[in-house]
Design a protein around this motif. Structure first.
Motif, short mmCIF file in Angstrom:
data_model
loop_
_atom_site.label_atom_id
_atom_site.label_comp_id
_atom_site.label_asym_id
_atom_site.label_seq_id
_atom_site.Cartn_x
_atom_site.Cartn_y
_atom_site.Cartn_z
N ARG A 127 -34.99 6.83 -40.48
CA ARG A 127 -35.55 5.65 -41.16
C ARG A 127 -37.05 5.60 -40.96
NH1 ARG A 127 -32.06 0.64 -41.65
NH2 ARG A 127 -30.01 1.54 -41.98
N ARG A 128 -37.73 5.00 -41.95
CA ARG A 128 -39.17 4.83 -41.83
C ARG A 128 -39.48 3.75 -40.82
NH1 ARG A 128 -40.89 3.78 -47.88
NH2 ARG A 128 -40.27 1.78 -47.09
N GLU A 129 -40.67 3.83 -40.28
CA GLU A 129 -41.13 2.79 -39.37
C GLU A 129 -41.33 1.50 -40.15
OE1 GLU A 129 -41.68 2.88 -36.05
OE2 GLU A 129 -40.76 4.88 -36.12
N PRO A 130 -40.98 0.36 -39.58
CA PRO A 130 -41.23 -0.90 -40.30
C PRO A 130 -42.73 -1.12 -40.48
CG PRO A 130 -40.34 -1.31 -38.10
CD PRO A 130 -40.37 0.18 -38.31
N ARG A 131 -43.04 -1.77 -41.57
CA ARG A 131 -44.45 -2.07 -41.84
C ARG A 131 -44.99 -3.08 -40.85
NH1 ARG A 131 -45.32 -2.61 -48.30
NH2 ARG A 131 -44.56 -0.56 -48.84
N GLN A 132 -46.27 -2.92 -40.56
CA GLN A 132 -46.93 -3.89 -39.68
C GLN A 132 -47.29 -5.14 -40.50
OE1 GLN A 132 -47.33 -3.45 -36.42
NE2 GLN A 132 -46.23 -1.51 -36.66
#
Length: 92
Positions: A84-89
């Motif tokens: 999974r992609r890292e969550p957006r900041q």
């Protein structure tokens, strides 16, 4: 262990239906139909795990494009799950 993707399932398809479809080709270890988290309804695809590679390949060859409940199934070897992609900041 072979993981087989089964797509374009009718929303009424059960795990028992998939077991009956795949068992003539060999031993079926596990079956998972993916369900929508919010509605609890099938998402229209699932996975079948078979321990024997020859049985799995013959099931894939025989069942791909087979009509079940009025829908042509997509059956192929499942690709490995991508991380999974890292969550957006947050922007602020």
């Amino acid at each position: 262990m072979w993981n087989i993707f089964v797509g374009n399932l009718a929303f009424t398809t059960t795990e028992q239906d998939l077991r009956q479809l795949f068992e003539p080709y060999g031993t079926v270890d596990t079956i998972r139909i993916m369900m929508d988290r919010d509605t609890g309804r099938s998402r229209g695809f699932g996975f079948v795990e078979m321990p024997d590679s020859r049985a799995a390949q013959s099931a894939i060859d025989a069942l791909n494009s087979t009509q079940v409940a009025g829908r042509a199934l997509t059956v192929n070897e499942a690709r490995p799950r991508e991380p999974r992609r890292e969550p957006r900041q947050p922007r602020w």
